[in-house]
Design a protein around this motif. Structure first.
Motif, PDB file in Angstrom:
ATOM      1  N   GLU A 159      63.127  -0.949 -61.608  1.00  0.00           N
ATOM      2  CA  GLU A 159      64.405  -1.672 -61.663  1.00  0.00           C
ATOM      3  C   GLU A 159      64.878  -2.126 -60.292  1.00  0.00           C
ATOM      4  N   ASP A 160      64.477  -1.397 -59.227  1.00  0.00           N
ATOM      5  CA  ASP A 160      64.922  -1.764 -57.885  1.00  0.00           C
ATOM      6  C   ASP A 160      64.521  -3.194 -57.523  1.00  0.00           C
ATOM      7  N   GLY A 161      63.378  -3.653 -58.028  1.00  0.00           N
ATOM      8  CA  GLY A 161      62.941  -5.015 -57.744  1.00  0.00           C
ATOM      9  C   GLY A 161      63.909  -6.054 -58.284  1.00  0.00           C
ATOM     10  N   PHE A 162      64.440  -5.782 -59.462  1.00  0.00           N
ATOM     11  CA  PHE A 162      65.440  -6.686 -60.041  1.00  0.00           C
ATOM     12  C   PHE A 162      66.762  -6.597 -59.279  1.00  0.00           C
ATOM     13  N   ILE A 163      67.145  -5.368 -58.915  1.00  0.00           N
ATOM     14  CA  ILE A 163      68.414  -5.151 -58.216  1.00  0.00           C
ATOM     15  C   ILE A 163      68.399  -5.799 -56.839  1.00  0.00           C
ATOM     16  N   ASN A 164      67.255  -5.729 -56.150  1.00  0.00           N
ATOM     17  CA  ASN A 164      67.183  -6.194 -54.769  1.00  0.00           C
ATOM     18  C   ASN A 164      66.728  -7.641 -54.609  1.00  0.00           C
ATOM     19  N   PHE A 205      58.995  -8.281 -54.255  1.00  0.00           N
ATOM     20  CA  PHE A 205      59.535  -6.983 -54.660  1.00  0.00           C
ATOM     21  C   PHE A 205      58.813  -6.537 -55.932  1.00  0.00           C
ATOM     22  N   VAL A 206      58.446  -5.295 -55.998  1.00  0.00           N
ATOM     23  CA  VAL A 206      57.742  -4.768 -57.166  1.00  0.00           C
ATOM     24  C   VAL A 206      58.723  -4.558 -58.315  1.00  0.00           C
ATOM     25  N   VAL A 227      53.303  -5.824 -60.818  1.00  0.00           N
ATOM     26  CA  VAL A 227      53.995  -7.086 -61.043  1.00  0.00           C
ATOM     27  C   VAL A 227      55.075  -7.201 -59.978  1.00  0.00           C
ATOM     28  N   VAL A 228      55.070  -8.317 -59.264  1.00  0.00           N
ATOM     29  CA  VAL A 228      56.043  -8.519 -58.188  1.00  0.00           C
ATOM     30  C   VAL A 228      56.868  -9.772 -58.487  1.00  0.00           C
ATOM     31  N   ILE A 229      58.033  -9.822 -57.856  1.00  0.00           N
ATOM     32  CA  ILE A 229      58.938 -10.954 -58.056  1.00  0.00           C
ATOM     33  C   ILE A 229      59.445 -11.422 -56.705  1.00  0.00           C
ATOM     34  N   LYS A 230      59.723 -12.723 -56.593  1.00  0.00           N
ATOM     35  CA  LYS A 230      60.244 -13.268 -55.340  1.00  0.00           C
ATOM     36  C   LYS A 230      61.109 -14.483 -55.650  1.00  0.00           C
ATOM     37  N   SER A 231      61.926 -14.870 -54.672  1.00  0.00           N
ATOM     38  CA  SER A 231      62.789 -16.046 -54.817  1.00  0.00           C
ATOM     39  C   SER A 231      62.964 -16.720 -53.469  1.00  0.00           C
ATOM     40  N   ASN A 232      63.099 -18.032 -53.492  1.00  0.00           N
ATOM     41  CA  ASN A 232      63.385 -18.772 -52.255  1.00  0.00           C
ATOM     42  C   ASN A 232      64.772 -18.446 -51.710  1.00  0.00           C
ATOM     43  N   LEU A 233      65.592 -17.750 -52.492  1.00  0.00           N
ATOM     44  CA  LEU A 233      66.959 -17.434 -52.084  1.00  0.00           C
ATOM     45  C   LEU A 233      67.105 -16.040 -51.476  1.00  0.00           C
ATOM     46  N   VAL A 234      66.027 -15.261 -51.487  1.00  0.00           N
ATOM     47  CA  VAL A 234      66.125 -13.866 -51.056  1.00  0.00           C
ATOM     48  C   VAL A 234      65.015 -13.520 -50.058  1.00  0.00           C
ATOM     49  N   ALA A 235      65.413 -13.061 -48.873  1.00  0.00           N
ATOM     50  CA  ALA A 235      64.501 -12.462 -47.883  1.00  0.00           C
ATOM     51  C   ALA A 235      63.252 -13.292 -47.617  1.00  0.00           C
ATOM     52  N   ASP A 236      63.436 -14.610 -47.495  1.00  0.00           N
ATOM     53  CA  ASP A 236      62.312 -15.497 -47.160  1.00  0.00           C
ATOM     54  C   ASP A 236      61.114 -15.301 -48.087  1.00  0.00           C
ATOM     55  N   ASN A 237      61.389 -15.264 -49.371  1.00  0.00           N
ATOM     56  CA  ASN A 237      60.332 -15.151 -50.387  1.00  0.00           C
ATOM     57  C   ASN A 237      59.565 -13.827 -50.328  1.00  0.00           C
TER      58      ASN A 237
END
Length: 202
Positions: free
Chosen positions: A97-102, A74-75, A61-71
Motif C-alpha cells: 500500500e505504501d506505493g499507492f500512498i507515496n 514505487f513498489v 509491480v511498480v508504479i510511477k508518475s510524471n508528477l511525483v519524484a521525477d518518475n
C-alpha cells in the motif's frame, strides 16, 4: 479477431459524440489495449499527466508518475509466498500500500491541485488498485473533477464494477467493440442526418 490496429480516431470520434467525461479501455490480454491508448493520445491531447505501472523482472509491480519524484518507481505489489489465493481469480501478487500512498495518490492530488483541466491517463486499473481503499477514494475524486483515459482490467471487483458503471464513463471493450457499440454509434451518426432531412421537408 486481432484488434491491435483498432482505429484510434474512430474511437475518439465515438467518445466525443457520446458526451461522456471519461473513457475506459478494457479487453483480454494481448487484445491491444495499451496500443490503442497510445494511439489515442496522439490525437486527444498534447499535454497530459500519467500514472503508469508495470511488472519488473524481480518480479514486482511498480508504479510511477510524471508528477511525483521525477518518475521514481514505487513498489505496489510483490509475489505471494503462500501460493495463489483461489478467491483472487489468479492474482498472485500481494499489495504494498505504501506505493499507492507515496506515488499514486500524490500524483492524483497534484493533478487536481495544479492542472485539473488536463487529461489524466492511468495505464492499469486492476486487482492491486482494487485492494487499496485510499487509492480508490482518490480515483473517485479524480473522476468527479477531471477527465480520465484509463486501461481497466477485464475482471470484476467491487471497485472496478463501480467506476465502470458510472454514467460519465464510456467503456470500450476491445473484444466486443463492434457488437457492443455499433448500434449506438450508428444511431449517433444518423441523428444529425435525420434532423437535417426533417428541417428540409418541414
Amino acid at each position: 479477431m486481432n484488434n491491435c490496429y483498432l482505429d484510434a480516431e474512430a474511437v475518439i470520434t465515438f467518445f466525443r459524440m457520446t458526451g461522456r467525461k471519461h473513457i475506459f479501455i478494457t479487453g483480454s490480454r494481448g487484445s491491444g489495449k495499451s496500443h490503442l491508448v497510445n494511439n489515442m493520445l496522439k490525437y486527444m491531447s498534447d499535454s497530459f499527466n500519467l500514472l503508469q505501472s508495470h511488472r519488473t523482472d524481480t518480479p514486482q509491480v511498480v508504479i510511477k508518475s510524471n508528477l511525483v519524484a521525477d518518475n521514481k518507481e514505487f513498489v505496489i505489489g510483490i509475489p505471494r509466498t503462500s501460493g495463489i489465493n483461489p478467491v483472487s481469480k489468479g492474482n498472485n501478487m500481494t499489495i504494498i500500500e505504501d506505493g499507492f500512498i507515496n506515488c499514486a495518490i500524490p500524483a492524483i492530488d497534484t493533478h487536481l491541485d495544479t492542472t485539473p483541466e488536463r487529461l489524466f491517463v492511468i495505464d492499469e486499473l486492476g486487482y492491486l488498485e482494487s485492494s487499496c481503499i485510499p487509492f480508490q477514494k482518490a480515483v473517485e475524486k479524480l473522476l468527479d473533477n477531471s477527465h480520465v483515459l484509463a486501461v481497466i482490467r477485464k475482471q470484476s471487483t467491487e471497485f472496478l464494477d463501480s467506476i465502470k458503471s458510472r454514467s460519465d464513463v464510456l467503456l470500450i471493450d476491445i473484444d466486443n467493440i463492434f457488437t457492443t457499440h455499433l448500434k449506438r454509434f450508428l444511431a449517433l451518426l444518423w441523428l444529425p442526418v435525420c434532423q437535417n432531412v426533417l428541417a428540409l421537408i418541414s
